[in-house]
Write an enzyme that holds these catalytic residues in place. Structure first.
Site, PDB file in Angstrom:
ATOM      1  N   CYS A  25     -20.480  -1.095  -3.121  1.00  0.00           N
ATOM      2  CA  CYS A  25     -20.196  -1.661  -4.577  1.00  0.00           C
ATOM      3  C   CYS A  25     -19.810  -2.865  -4.322  1.00  0.00           C
ATOM      4  CB  CYS A  25     -19.211  -0.532  -5.245  1.00  0.00           C
ATOM      5  SG  CYS A  25     -17.836  -0.296  -4.665  1.00  0.00           S
ATOM      6  N   ASP A  70       0.697  -1.155   0.009  1.00  0.00           N
ATOM      7  CA  ASP A  70      -0.032  -0.080  -0.109  1.00  0.00           C
ATOM      8  C   ASP A  70       0.795   1.285  -0.064  1.00  0.00           C
ATOM      9  OD1 ASP A  70      -2.393   1.105  -0.111  1.00  0.00           O
ATOM     10  OD2 ASP A  70      -3.035   0.707   1.950  1.00  0.00           O
TER      11      ASP A  70
END
Ligand code: SF4
Ligand code: SF4
Length: 312
Positions: free
Chosen positions: A239, A126
């Protein structure tokens, strides 16, 4: 001798559900990434604009890099909304995943370095400037859904990514293939209409995305967007929740599988929204130690809880 198969066994032993290898050539998505930033869709995440050049090659991360080992860890778990309680995205319910994944990848690196002492390695989770999803796609982990998440046809999209870069030339996997077809469930379900199509490509306008608004955005949130945030206090899973690739099916037994990593499970007791909306800095500091939720900051989490209360 280190082989790609050996690396994958090691990844599986560390608890990674998916692992693939791809050559460390130049990334193809850099122009798309740059144009997404130029359109303003990154909002106030100015560090992304500054990182474009660094992301255009892996040389800046590991000189002489030849292979990218992409690993994915499933974090799926039940996370039903509870009235009056903060709603936190699944990936952030447990211990900070950076620490969990880095721990696993560094153990892999040490084991591999013993077998190939001439090779160089770099662990990236990340924080390193690389186009993570593109590398994972190229390594066969998943394909890009319209919601811009990486989707694995067998497992869905509830996974986190970590990478090992190496100067070793390993056998590579084929890029992942798949697609959404005519499905538009995530576009229709997104509370803020953040998933848009431009020039034939689906993308997320972070300025409207609840994940960005509740975590990265500092200061006031647009009055127009606040009522659309509903009960989401940190992140948003809508989503992914509606995506058929995340639904259990008899023919796809791995699809909605829960995590096997105890560190990802919800262990923390969160204060209720009233308490969180006025939490002291001292209490916030103790509460968020070792949790991804800390990223929203003290002001951010109070602001989000206040919006959630107004939306009840
Ligand atoms: S995370 Fe939530 S707000 Fe962001 S694109 Fe997905 S559904 Fe929309
Ligand atoms: S919900 Fe449908 S359109 Fe959206 S990512 Fe999943 S399969 Fe694709």
């Amino acid at each position: 001798m280190i082989t790609a198969e050996g690396v994958k066994h090691l990844a599986a032993d560390e608890g990674f559900e998916l692992c693939g290898v791809t050559p460390a050539g130049p990334p193809e998505g850099i122009e798309f990434f740059e144009s997404w930033i130029e359109k303003g869709y990154a909002g106030s995440m100015g560090w992304l604009a500054k990182s474009v050049e660094l992301r255009s090659t892996l040389e800046s991360l590991l000189p002489g890099a030849k292979s990218v080992i992409a690993c994915a860890a499933v974090y799926n778990q039940p996370n039903e909304p509870v009235p009056g309680q903060p709603r936190i995205a699944k990936y952030a319910l447990g211990r900070d995943y950076h620490k969990v994944l880095k721990g696993r990848l560094h153990r892999m690196r040490r084991a591999l370095a013993e077998q190939a002492q001439e090779a160089e390695w770099r662990v990236c989770v990340d924080s390193a400037p690389m186009l993570e999803r593109e590398w994972a796609h190229r390594a066969g982990i998943g394909w890009f859904g319209k919601n811009t998440c990486l989707i694995n046809s067998q497992r869905g999209s509830w996974f986190l990514l970590g990478f090992l870069l190496t100067t070793l030339d390993l056998d590579s996997d084929a890029a992942a293939e798949g697609g959404c077809g005519t499905c538009k469930a995530c576009i229709e379900a997104c509370p803020t209409g953040a998933i848009i199509q431009e020039d034939g490509a689906w993308q997320v306008d972070a300025r409207r995305c609840i994940s960005y608004l509740t975590i990265e955005h500092k200061g006031e949130i647009d009055a127009e967007l606040q009522p659309l945030m509903g009960g989401w206090t940190f992140g948003c899973d809508v989503c992914q929740e509606v995506c058929p690739f995340n639904s259990a099916r008899a023919s796809q037994p791995l699809r909605a599988q829960g995590t096997s990593e105890p560190d990802f499970l919800k262990t923390r007791a969160w204060p209720n929204l009233e308490q969180l909306a006025q939490i002291s800095h001292e209490d916030w500091d103790v509460l968020t130690q070792g949790s991804p939720v800390r990223r929203a900051g003290w002001d951010g989490i109070k602001r989000n809880a206040q919006i959630n209360l107004a939306n009840r």
